[in-house]
Each structure stands twice: as C-alpha cells, then as structure tokens.
Design a protein around this motif. Sequence first.
Motif, PDB file in Angstrom:
ATOM      1  N   ALA A 105    -123.320   9.839 -21.929  1.00 55.76           N
ATOM      2  CA  ALA A 105    -123.818   8.816 -22.854  1.00 55.76           C
ATOM      3  C   ALA A 105    -123.544   7.411 -22.303  1.00 55.76           C
ATOM      4  O   ALA A 105    -124.399   6.522 -22.403  1.00 55.76           O
ATOM      5  CB  ALA A 105    -123.172   8.993 -24.227  1.00 55.76           C
ATOM      6  N   GLU A 106    -122.356   7.208 -21.704  1.00 59.14           N
ATOM      7  CA  GLU A 106    -122.021   5.925 -21.075  1.00 59.14           C
ATOM      8  C   GLU A 106    -123.030   5.583 -19.978  1.00 59.14           C
ATOM      9  O   GLU A 106    -123.491   4.457 -19.878  1.00 59.14           O
ATOM     10  CB  GLU A 106    -120.648   6.006 -20.394  1.00 59.14           C
ATOM     11  CG  GLU A 106    -119.467   5.659 -21.197  1.00 59.14           C
ATOM     12  CD  GLU A 106    -118.191   5.770 -20.353  1.00 59.14           C
ATOM     13  OE1 GLU A 106    -118.250   5.698 -19.103  1.00 59.14           O
ATOM     14  OE2 GLU A 106    -117.126   5.945 -20.958  1.00 59.14           O
ATOM     15  N   THR A 107    -123.336   6.578 -19.162  1.00 61.84           N
ATOM     16  CA  THR A 107    -124.242   6.357 -18.033  1.00 61.84           C
ATOM     17  C   THR A 107    -125.658   6.083 -18.511  1.00 61.84           C
ATOM     18  O   THR A 107    -126.356   5.237 -17.947  1.00 61.84           O
ATOM     19  CB  THR A 107    -124.214   7.563 -17.074  1.00 61.84           C
ATOM     20  OG1 THR A 107    -122.857   7.801 -16.688  1.00 61.84           O
ATOM     21  CG2 THR A 107    -125.043   7.306 -15.834  1.00 61.84           C
ATOM     22  N   GLU A 108    -126.082   6.775 -19.552  1.00 61.56           N
ATOM     23  CA  GLU A 108    -127.419   6.532 -20.095  1.00 61.56           C
ATOM     24  C   GLU A 108    -127.515   5.148 -20.715  1.00 61.56           C
ATOM     25  O   GLU A 108    -128.569   4.517 -20.687  1.00 61.56           O
ATOM     26  CB  GLU A 108    -127.771   7.610 -21.120  1.00 61.56           C
ATOM     27  CG  GLU A 108    -128.052   8.956 -20.482  1.00 61.56           C
ATOM     28  CD  GLU A 108    -128.200  10.084 -21.495  1.00 61.56           C
ATOM     29  OE1 GLU A 108    -127.990   9.853 -22.707  1.00 61.56           O
ATOM     30  OE2 GLU A 108    -128.506  11.207 -21.059  1.00 61.56           O
ATOM     31  N   ALA A 109    -126.401   4.637 -21.256  1.00 58.98           N
ATOM     32  CA  ALA A 109    -126.393   3.309 -21.857  1.00 58.98           C
ATOM     33  C   ALA A 109    -126.397   2.208 -20.797  1.00 58.98           C
ATOM     34  O   ALA A 109    -126.907   1.112 -21.035  1.00 58.98           O
ATOM     35  CB  ALA A 109    -125.180   3.145 -22.766  1.00 58.98           C
ATOM     36  N   ALA A 110    -125.829   2.486 -19.628  1.00 57.21           N
ATOM     37  CA  ALA A 110    -125.764   1.490 -18.550  1.00 57.21           C
ATOM     38  C   ALA A 110    -126.103   2.156 -17.223  1.00 57.21           C
ATOM     39  O   ALA A 110    -125.239   2.344 -16.367  1.00 57.21           O
ATOM     40  CB  ALA A 110    -124.377   0.865 -18.491  1.00 57.21           C
ATOM     41  N   PRO A 111    -127.382   2.506 -17.020  1.00 52.30           N
ATOM     42  CA  PRO A 111    -127.742   3.263 -15.810  1.00 52.30           C
ATOM     43  C   PRO A 111    -127.647   2.469 -14.512  1.00 52.30           C
ATOM     44  O   PRO A 111    -127.656   3.055 -13.434  1.00 52.30           O
ATOM     45  CB  PRO A 111    -129.192   3.688 -16.081  1.00 52.30           C
ATOM     46  CG  PRO A 111    -129.701   2.687 -17.057  1.00 52.30           C
ATOM     47  CD  PRO A 111    -128.528   2.263 -17.886  1.00 52.30           C
ATOM     48  N   GLY A 112    -127.517   1.172 -14.579  1.00 55.75           N
ATOM     49  CA  GLY A 112    -127.431   0.369 -13.366  1.00 55.75           C
ATOM     50  C   GLY A 112    -126.013   0.032 -12.957  1.00 55.75           C
ATOM     51  O   GLY A 112    -125.809  -0.688 -11.983  1.00 55.75           O
ATOM     52  N   ASP A 113    -125.020   0.556 -13.669  1.00 54.39           N
ATOM     53  CA  ASP A 113    -123.627   0.251 -13.382  1.00 54.39           C
ATOM     54  C   ASP A 113    -123.012   1.384 -12.564  1.00 54.39           C
ATOM     55  O   ASP A 113    -122.936   2.526 -13.017  1.00 54.39           O
ATOM     56  CB  ASP A 113    -122.852   0.064 -14.687  1.00 54.39           C
ATOM     57  CG  ASP A 113    -121.433  -0.420 -14.479  1.00 54.39           C
ATOM     58  OD1 ASP A 113    -121.028  -0.617 -13.315  1.00 54.39           O
ATOM     59  OD2 ASP A 113    -120.723  -0.594 -15.486  1.00 54.39           O
TER      60      ASP A 113
END
Length: 149
Positions: free
Chosen positions: A104-112
């Motif tokens: 969920a974290e990665t989907e919220a900030a896919p460019g990080d």
Amino acid sequence: MGGKFTYFFLATVLVLVFGVVAMEGVLLLLTGEPAAMGMGAVAFVLPCLGGWFLWHNTRFARNAHRLAAVLESEGGLPADELQRTPGGRIDRDSADAVFARRQAETEAAPGDWRTWFRLAVAYHDARDTPRARKAMQRAITLYEGGTTA
C-alpha cells in the motif's frame, strides 16, 4: 561482515575455476581435432557467461547495500516487526500483513525508491525472492535516476 567475506571468498574461487576452464578450453582449441575444438569453444564461452553473471550479481548486491546504508542514515530502514515460530522462522501470516502495508505504501508513492526498498524486504520476508529482486532493482533504478516522492 562474515557474509561479505564468504561472498568474496566464493567469488574468488569461482573466478579461479573460470580461469582453469578457460585455459582448458584454449588447450582443446589448439588440438586441431574438430570435436575437441568444439568442446574447447564451449569451455571458453562458459567462463565468460559465468563471469558476466557474477559481475551482475555483485553489482546488484553492492547497489542494494548502498541503498540500505542511505536508508539507515535517514532512519528509514524497516523495523523487524515480524512474528517468529519457536524455531525462529518468520510466521507467514505476519509476513503477509507487513507485506500488505508495504505494498500500500508503494502504491501510494510509486516514484519513491524508499518504498520500493521496503517492499523488496517484505517480498523477501514472504519468501518471494524473484519479486524481491525485481522490487530492489526498481528501487536501485529510481535511486540512480534521482527520482523521489
């Protein structure tokens, strides 16, 4: 540090084996017999392929370690919050719960790259090594590109 020493030792042994196989390949090429020359060509090519794979994996490990060091200096390394079995293995349900959060974290900030790094760790904890490597490679690519959230 023991892991680095073991990796360096095994990589050195592997390079020495590649050298012996390549020398045998050259000797087979010099015999002049067609069958021996064919085996010599293959014996010469295999160390080249093995060397490429060794270099590729060494570079991947070095880059992943560099990202871990940067994340540690920022205080962003994922905490070990996993439940363990009495034998010390990671509990599957616990790993799945942490994985869901990391995804969920990665989907919220896919460019990080940081979220991709933590997702790679979660994949590894869930025993999904191929996806862990792909997620870590994505983190490395984002870090090298300078892209952050």
